[in-house]
Write a protein that holds these residues in place. Structure first.
Motif, PDB file in Angstrom:
ATOM      1  N   LEU A   1       1.010  -1.427  -0.197  1.00  0.00           N
ATOM      2  CA  LEU A   1       0.017   0.067   0.427  1.00  0.00           C
ATOM      3  C   LEU A   1       0.746   1.144   0.185  1.00  0.00           C
ATOM      4  N   ASN A   2      -0.166   2.213  -0.944  1.00  0.00           N
ATOM      5  CA  ASN A   2       0.949   3.499  -0.792  1.00  0.00           C
ATOM      6  C   ASN A   2       0.215   4.561   0.364  1.00  0.00           C
ATOM      7  N   THR A   3       1.427   4.996   1.163  1.00  0.00           N
ATOM      8  CA  THR A   3      -0.224   5.568   2.603  1.00  0.00           C
ATOM      9  C   THR A   3       1.074   7.024   2.353  1.00  0.00           C
ATOM     10  N   PRO A   4      -0.192   7.802   2.782  1.00  0.00           N
ATOM     11  CA  PRO A   4       1.592   8.969   3.330  1.00  0.00           C
ATOM     12  C   PRO A   4       2.385   9.158   4.382  1.00  0.00           C
ATOM     13  N   ASP A   5       2.869   7.722   5.124  1.00  0.00           N
ATOM     14  CA  ASP A   5       3.729   7.913   5.531  1.00  0.00           C
ATOM     15  C   ASP A   5       4.458   6.628   4.492  1.00  0.00           C
TER      16      ASP A   5
END
Length: 225
Positions: A140-144
């Motif tokens: 997953l590509n998350t803000p973090d």
């Protein structure tokens, strides 16, 4: 024809000579790439990456010597501009997690066609992270930043992520039922070294019998029943 300044400089690091030479030959056939260095172990790979001024280092995870993920982190700490793409026959969750933590630019399964390797090299040179489709589906590509889908990963280490590459490889062989002698021959190490690695991983996992190790390996996807 592309100029030398626009040609992508690639290093290939893999201890399997046939695979390495085949990859080198195919990369050199590309109009926009050239292999500037090769290596068969992690330490040489790091030295050659700096000396050759490679843009991209194709780095086999399962090589003798320094742990590949640790080596990648060390290279980043030296502020080296080389961008590392991992190559592996395996796509363990633990490998993917450690690749993310090491801030690798890519991770390609060796089961992928050569065209995928070329795509990865060009994408990474252009500044994009590249993971094989089967691996990308588990991230997953998350803000973090990137993380595995299997957890809401917050930076804590899993037990498996504490194992070295060699220990993970050994764990897979133990789970498959291979004997110490067979493992030593396959990994090109002594039986004494096999026992040493086994003791280390048992201590790290707090699992002290072979059946328990096998169950853990199956559960983590490090081996298949």
């Amino acid at each position: 024809m592309m100029s030398l300044t626009s040609t992508i400089r690639v290093e290939v690091a893999d201890d399997h000579i046939v695979f390495r030479e085949g990859l080198v030959a195919q990369i050199n056939n590309q109009p926009d790439m050239i292999v500037v260095a090769v290596a068969g172990d992690a330490e040489t790979a790091l030295c050659e990456a700096v000396a050759s001024k490679a843009d991209i280092l194709l780095f086999d995870i399962e090589m003798p010597g320094t742990d590949a993920f640790t080596a990648t982190s060390d290279l980043a700490e030296r502020h080296s501009p080389v961008r590392i793409i991992f190559l592996s026959a395996f796509s363990y969750d633990t490998y993917i997690e450690r690749a993310i933590r090491a801030k690798a630019w890519g991770y390609i399964s060796k089961s992928e066609p050569f065209s995928t390797v070329c795509d990865a090299i060009r994408e990474v040179k252009a500044g994009w992270v590249y993971y094989s489709s089967e691996i990308r589906a588990r991230i997953l590509n998350t803000p973090d930043g990137l993380r595995l889908r299997r957890s809401a990963w917050d930076g804590a280490t899993t037990r498996a992520s504490q194992l070295t590459t060699r220990e993970l490889e050994l764990l897979a062989y133990l789970a498959s039922g291979s004997s110490t002698k067979q493992i030593a021959q396959t990994m090109h190490i002594s039986a004494k070294t096999v026992d040493s690695h086994k003791s280390s991983l048992m201590h790290k996992l707090d699992i002290h019998d072979r059946v328990g190790l096998a169950r853990f390996a199956f559960r983590e996807g490090i081996a298949t029943p």
